[in-house]
Design a protein around this motif. Structure first.
Motif: not given
Length: 199
Positions: A181-182, A185, A69, A65-66, A73, A8, A11-12
């Motif tokens: 989002p990053l 994560v 993620t 990517c979203h 998540l 993740a 992706s994030s």
């Protein structure tokens, strides 16, 4: 707490790189006629724009990517994960419905607005209550980042009406939406690391 897989991070982490890299490269291809202070990202992806293929690809990649993620998540509340995933789908649709070069588009604008709303509200929906949670899933940071995105959106709408720095406002809001989002994560992975026994 349910574990968040390390993939993740990819992706994030790729989401802000694709978005920011996309608008930088597409803006360079557009040339001096494009003003990133006053003009929106949608102008870069419009039909016939020199860098439309770059910006369209970046928006498509952002959506993917979203989606990944949101899938990974697992520590977040389900409503937040669904909102993040739906925001990813909205980014895909925005990429498939570029604005015309002559101006705005109701379809494009409507999907972009829905996508913005979903990506603005997902932090609050993802927050967990009543137990020790990673920093990124706690109520105060989640509400704060949603409020910050709301303020940025108000700035964007205000400057769109008066032909001000709408491009700056849009980039600020979309950058926060791509980076959060990053942050979540990373906070989940660090929280898990502290909880795991040594050895």
């Amino acid at each position: 707490m349910r574990r968040v897989p390390r993939w993740a991070l990819i992706s994030s982490g790729c989401a802000p790189v694709l978005l920011i890299g996309g608008w930088i490269i597409a803006g360079m291809l557009e040339g001096p006629g494009y003003d990133p202070v006053t003009q929106t990202i949608s102008v870069l992806a419009a039909y016939g724009a020199p860098g439309s293929w770059v910006m369209t690809g970046a928006l498509f990649g952002l959506g993917v990517c979203h989606l990944f993620t949101a899938w990974g998540l697992r520590a977040a509340a389900r409503a937040g994960r669904l909102a993040l995933a739906a925001g990813g789908v909205a980014a895909l649709v925005v990429a498939l419905l570029p604005a015309p070069s002559s101006g705005g588009s109701l379809r494009h604008g409507s999907v972009a607005a829905v996508g913005f709303a979903l990506l603005a509200i997902w932090p609050v929906l993802a927050a967990e209550h009543g137990r020790p949670e990673p920093w990124g899933l706690r109520p105060v940071p989640s509400v704060s980042v949603t409020a910050l995105m709301g303020i940025g959106a108000a700035w964007f709408l205000f400057d769109m009406q008066r032909h001000g720095a709408a491009g700056v406002a849009e980039r600020l809001v979309t950058c926060i939406q791509a980076v959060w989002p990053l942050v979540v994560v990373v906070s989940c992975l660090l929280h898990r690391g502290r909880d795991e026994p040594a050895g």
